[in-house]
Design a protein around this motif. Structure first.
Motif, short mmCIF file in Angstrom:
data_model
loop_
_atom_site.label_atom_id
_atom_site.label_comp_id
_atom_site.label_asym_id
_atom_site.label_seq_id
_atom_site.Cartn_x
_atom_site.Cartn_y
_atom_site.Cartn_z
N ALA A 27 20.13 -12.13 -39.44
CA ALA A 27 20.19 -13.56 -39.10
C ALA A 27 20.46 -14.40 -40.34
O ALA A 27 21.29 -15.32 -40.31
CB ALA A 27 18.89 -13.99 -38.43
N ARG A 28 19.79 -14.09 -41.44
CA ARG A 28 19.96 -14.83 -42.69
C ARG A 28 21.40 -14.70 -43.20
O ARG A 28 22.05 -15.68 -43.54
CB ARG A 28 18.96 -14.33 -43.73
CG ARG A 28 18.93 -15.11 -45.01
CD ARG A 28 17.80 -14.70 -45.94
NE ARG A 28 17.80 -13.27 -46.26
CZ ARG A 28 16.97 -12.36 -45.76
NH1 ARG A 28 16.03 -12.71 -44.88
NH2 ARG A 28 17.03 -11.09 -46.10
N VAL A 29 21.90 -13.47 -43.23
CA VAL A 29 23.27 -13.22 -43.72
C VAL A 29 24.30 -13.90 -42.81
O VAL A 29 25.30 -14.42 -43.29
CB VAL A 29 23.55 -11.70 -43.82
CG1 VAL A 29 25.00 -11.43 -44.15
CG2 VAL A 29 22.65 -11.07 -44.88
N ALA A 30 24.02 -13.93 -41.52
CA ALA A 30 24.95 -14.53 -40.56
C ALA A 30 24.89 -16.05 -40.55
O ALA A 30 25.70 -16.70 -39.89
CB ALA A 30 24.68 -13.99 -39.16
N GLY A 31 23.93 -16.63 -41.28
CA GLY A 31 23.91 -18.07 -41.44
C GLY A 31 22.80 -18.83 -40.74
O GLY A 31 22.77 -20.06 -40.79
N ASN A 32 21.87 -18.13 -40.11
CA ASN A 32 20.77 -18.83 -39.45
C ASN A 32 19.49 -18.02 -39.60
O ASN A 32 19.13 -17.23 -38.74
CB ASN A 32 21.08 -19.07 -37.97
CG ASN A 32 20.15 -20.07 -37.35
OD1 ASN A 32 19.11 -20.41 -37.92
ND2 ASN A 32 20.51 -20.56 -36.18
N PRO A 33 18.78 -18.20 -40.72
CA PRO A 33 17.62 -17.36 -41.04
C PRO A 33 16.50 -17.36 -40.02
O PRO A 33 15.69 -16.45 -40.00
CB PRO A 33 17.12 -17.91 -42.37
CG PRO A 33 17.91 -19.10 -42.68
CD PRO A 33 19.03 -19.22 -41.71
N ARG A 34 16.47 -18.33 -39.13
CA ARG A 34 15.38 -18.41 -38.15
C ARG A 34 15.78 -17.83 -36.79
O ARG A 34 15.12 -18.11 -35.79
CB ARG A 34 14.94 -19.86 -38.01
CG ARG A 34 14.42 -20.41 -39.34
CD ARG A 34 13.98 -21.82 -39.19
NE ARG A 34 12.87 -21.83 -38.25
CZ ARG A 34 11.79 -22.56 -38.39
NH1 ARG A 34 11.68 -23.34 -39.42
NH2 ARG A 34 10.84 -22.52 -37.49
N SER A 35 16.82 -17.04 -36.76
CA SER A 35 17.35 -16.56 -35.48
C SER A 35 17.28 -15.05 -35.30
O SER A 35 18.17 -14.45 -34.69
CB SER A 35 18.80 -17.04 -35.32
OG SER A 35 18.83 -18.44 -35.21
N ALA A 36 16.23 -14.43 -35.79
CA ALA A 36 16.09 -12.98 -35.63
C ALA A 36 16.07 -12.59 -34.16
O ALA A 36 16.66 -11.57 -33.77
CB ALA A 36 14.82 -12.49 -36.33
N ARG A 37 15.43 -13.39 -33.32
CA ARG A 37 15.38 -13.06 -31.88
C ARG A 37 16.77 -13.15 -31.25
O ARG A 37 17.07 -12.41 -30.32
CB ARG A 37 14.40 -13.96 -31.15
CG ARG A 37 12.97 -13.62 -31.48
CD ARG A 37 12.02 -14.54 -30.74
NE ARG A 37 10.68 -14.34 -31.24
CZ ARG A 37 9.67 -13.97 -30.48
NH1 ARG A 37 9.84 -13.74 -29.21
NH2 ARG A 37 8.48 -13.82 -31.01
N GLN A 38 17.59 -14.05 -31.75
CA GLN A 38 18.96 -14.14 -31.24
C GLN A 38 19.74 -12.88 -31.61
O GLN A 38 20.56 -12.39 -30.84
CB GLN A 38 19.66 -15.39 -31.77
CG GLN A 38 21.04 -15.60 -31.20
CD GLN A 38 21.04 -15.86 -29.70
OE1 GLN A 38 20.04 -16.29 -29.12
NE2 GLN A 38 22.15 -15.57 -29.07
N VAL A 39 19.46 -12.33 -32.78
CA VAL A 39 20.09 -11.07 -33.18
C VAL A 39 19.72 -9.97 -32.19
O VAL A 39 20.57 -9.17 -31.78
CB VAL A 39 19.71 -10.68 -34.63
CG1 VAL A 39 20.20 -9.28 -34.98
CG2 VAL A 39 20.25 -11.70 -35.62
N VAL A 40 18.46 -9.94 -31.77
CA VAL A 40 18.02 -8.96 -30.78
C VAL A 40 18.82 -9.13 -29.49
O VAL A 40 19.32 -8.14 -28.93
CB VAL A 40 16.50 -9.11 -30.48
CG1 VAL A 40 16.09 -8.21 -29.34
CG2 VAL A 40 15.69 -8.81 -31.73
N ARG A 41 18.99 -10.35 -29.04
CA ARG A 41 19.74 -10.61 -27.79
C ARG A 41 21.20 -10.17 -27.93
O ARG A 41 21.77 -9.59 -27.01
CB ARG A 41 19.67 -12.09 -27.42
CG ARG A 41 18.32 -12.50 -26.89
CD ARG A 41 18.37 -13.95 -26.37
NE ARG A 41 17.06 -14.52 -26.41
CZ ARG A 41 16.54 -15.23 -27.40
NH1 ARG A 41 17.25 -15.48 -28.47
NH2 ARG A 41 15.33 -15.71 -27.33
#
Length: 107
Positions: A27-41
């Motif tokens: 999430a951090r590398v992709a530009g949104n460090p607070r979006s780990a749950r979105q990475v899961v989705r």
């Protein structure tokens, strides 16, 4: 497709064999460090379509997060075939196997 989603897909595809990244790191590398749950989705919904190496993504503790035994075994087996060694049943030495893209902030 949203830019963040595209970036997540690029980051996951860039993880080389024998390495891992955490959801939060992606999430951090992709530009949104607070979006780990979105990475899961994204992993859940797009792994097959985009042929993502989903097995190279683990949690921040270095653990496989699956409760389902079959998925757990599949992920662990794939990582072991790539040379990743486990401490105990499900923990990877994340510092030893972590993939860190050269320019984390620029993907």
């Amino acid at each position: 497709m949203e830019p963040f989603t595209e970036n997540v897909i690029k980051v996951i595809k860039s993880i080389p064999s024998g390495h891992v990244m955490s959801y939060g790191q992606i999430a951090r590398v992709a530009g949104n460090p607070r979006s780990a749950r979105q990475v899961v989705r994204i992993l859940h919904s797009m792994s097959k379509k985009h042929d993502l190496p989903w097995h190279r993504v683990i949690n921040a503790k270095g653990e496989i997060g699956f409760q389902d035994e079959e998925l757990f075994f599949t992920q662990k087996s794939r990582l072991e075939r790539e040379g990743v060694q486990f401490k105990g049943k499900n923990r990877v030495d994340i510092e030893a196997y972590r993939y860190s893209p050269v320019c984390e902030d620029s993907m």
